[in-house]
Design a protein around this motif. Sequence first.
Motif, mmCIF file in Angstrom:
data_model
loop_
_atom_site.group_PDB
_atom_site.id
_atom_site.type_symbol
_atom_site.label_atom_id
_atom_site.label_comp_id
_atom_site.label_asym_id
_atom_site.label_seq_id
_atom_site.Cartn_x
_atom_site.Cartn_y
_atom_site.Cartn_z
ATOM 1 N N GLU A 52 -12.241 -2.224 -0.458
ATOM 2 C CA GLU A 52 -11.806 -1.272 0.562
ATOM 3 C C GLU A 52 -13.020 -0.443 0.963
ATOM 4 O OE1 GLU A 52 -8.367 0.147 2.730
ATOM 5 O OE2 GLU A 52 -8.291 -1.216 1.019
ATOM 6 N N GLY B 240 0.815 -1.202 0.000
ATOM 7 C CA GLY B 240 0.000 0.000 0.000
ATOM 8 C C GLY B 240 0.848 1.250 0.000
ATOM 9 N N TYR C 161 -4.968 -0.464 -4.023
ATOM 10 C CA TYR C 161 -4.973 0.126 -2.683
ATOM 11 C C TYR C 161 -5.635 1.499 -2.794
ATOM 12 C CZ TYR C 161 -3.364 1.535 1.962
ATOM 13 O OH TYR C 161 -3.310 1.931 3.290
ATOM 14 N N TYR C 162 -6.510 1.816 -1.839
ATOM 15 C CA TYR C 162 -7.207 3.103 -1.861
ATOM 16 C C TYR C 162 -7.112 3.768 -0.503
ATOM 17 C CZ TYR C 162 -10.872 6.613 -2.203
ATOM 18 O OH TYR C 162 -11.551 7.799 -2.189
ATOM 19 N N LYS C 163 -6.738 5.046 -0.522
ATOM 20 C CA LYS C 163 -6.682 5.813 0.717
ATOM 21 C C LYS C 163 -6.706 7.298 0.384
ATOM 22 C CE LYS C 163 -6.160 5.795 5.257
ATOM 23 N NZ LYS C 163 -7.143 5.152 6.150
ATOM 24 N N TYR D 94 -12.938 -11.049 5.361
ATOM 25 C CA TYR D 94 -12.172 -9.825 5.120
ATOM 26 C C TYR D 94 -12.436 -8.875 6.280
ATOM 27 C CZ TYR D 94 -10.919 -5.198 3.345
ATOM 28 O OH TYR D 94 -10.376 -3.942 3.215
ATOM 29 N N GLN E 58 -11.151 -4.770 7.948
ATOM 30 C CA GLN E 58 -10.446 -3.507 7.743
ATOM 31 C C GLN E 58 -10.698 -2.632 8.961
ATOM 32 O OE1 GLN E 58 -11.520 -1.512 4.039
ATOM 33 N NE2 GLN E 58 -11.264 0.484 5.028
ATOM 34 N N TRP F 262 -11.000 -7.642 -4.762
ATOM 35 C CA TRP F 262 -10.355 -6.713 -3.825
ATOM 36 C C TRP F 262 -11.420 -5.715 -3.383
ATOM 37 C CZ3 TRP F 262 -10.158 -1.421 -5.044
ATOM 38 C CH2 TRP F 262 -9.520 -0.626 -4.084
ATOM 39 N N TYR G 262 -14.320 -1.540 -4.960
ATOM 40 C CA TYR G 262 -13.950 -2.945 -5.116
ATOM 41 C C TYR G 262 -13.627 -3.259 -6.577
ATOM 42 C CZ TYR G 262 -18.650 -3.957 -7.006
ATOM 43 O OH TYR G 262 -19.787 -3.990 -7.766
#
Length: 262
Positions: free
Chosen positions: A201, A39, A240-242, A162, A164, A199, A210
């Motif tokens: 987030e 990430g 990856y996401y943020k 999953y 988070q 995937w 996703y």
Amino acid sequence: MKKALILLLFTFLSIQAQDNKIVATKISFVPTQSKNFVGRDFYGYNYFVDNEVLSKIKKKEHWEFKNVSLGTLTNIDLNNPLKLVLFYQDFNAVILLDNQLSETQRILFLQSEIPINVRATGIAGLNQLWIYNTLDQQIGLYNYLNNTYKTISTPFPDTIQYYQTDFNHFYWIDDKNMAFMCNLFGKITNLYKIPDYEWIEFINEKEFIYSKDHLIYLQDNNQNKKYEIEIVEKTLEKCYYKDQILSIFTKEGITNYKIITP
């Protein structure tokens, strides 16, 4: 008249299709030879794990951390770049690292006065770690400054496929693709059904991003809408996401996109 109605319908459907897409704006590309992208943090550092070695890289800056005694590195929490959380499930242990990947604390839950078998963990607020304890099937908070633990949730089965975390919430998806959220006070909220994904987030309790079949989507449950995010890449090794930055990892490297949500 009939032709005019068909043209109007076609125009409406075209506009609607465009409205259900988000154009991602490319902001950078980082070539890399690493195989396992983890990430990206708030400061623009990229993280990789190769042969149990965690690397933190940005241009010419490069730090590494390795611990062979605890086996496989199960999960890495990048929410706080100044305090990374490394989880080693096989040895029921957590290692905390500073921003130069130096070990600041090692927590061996097998030595805890309260029996704890960790299935999931991550950084929480107020000097705490989220813990899902399989022994009582409850979520708890572990204070890593004074080494105390408290259970906060009611029990639920260990069907987590999953999970988070952020400073205030613990999200998870069960084996039926149902999403849930727990806050710092132990309140569990049943969120929604998650579509099949490769995937995913969570952005917040109403939005998640996703991938499925090499396409990326944003689901907005506030408006009950799904948007396809348009990117150049046709194959995705890792995403990856943020903070509105979507990172796409391929064999060529990492492409970072700016995402403006509707």
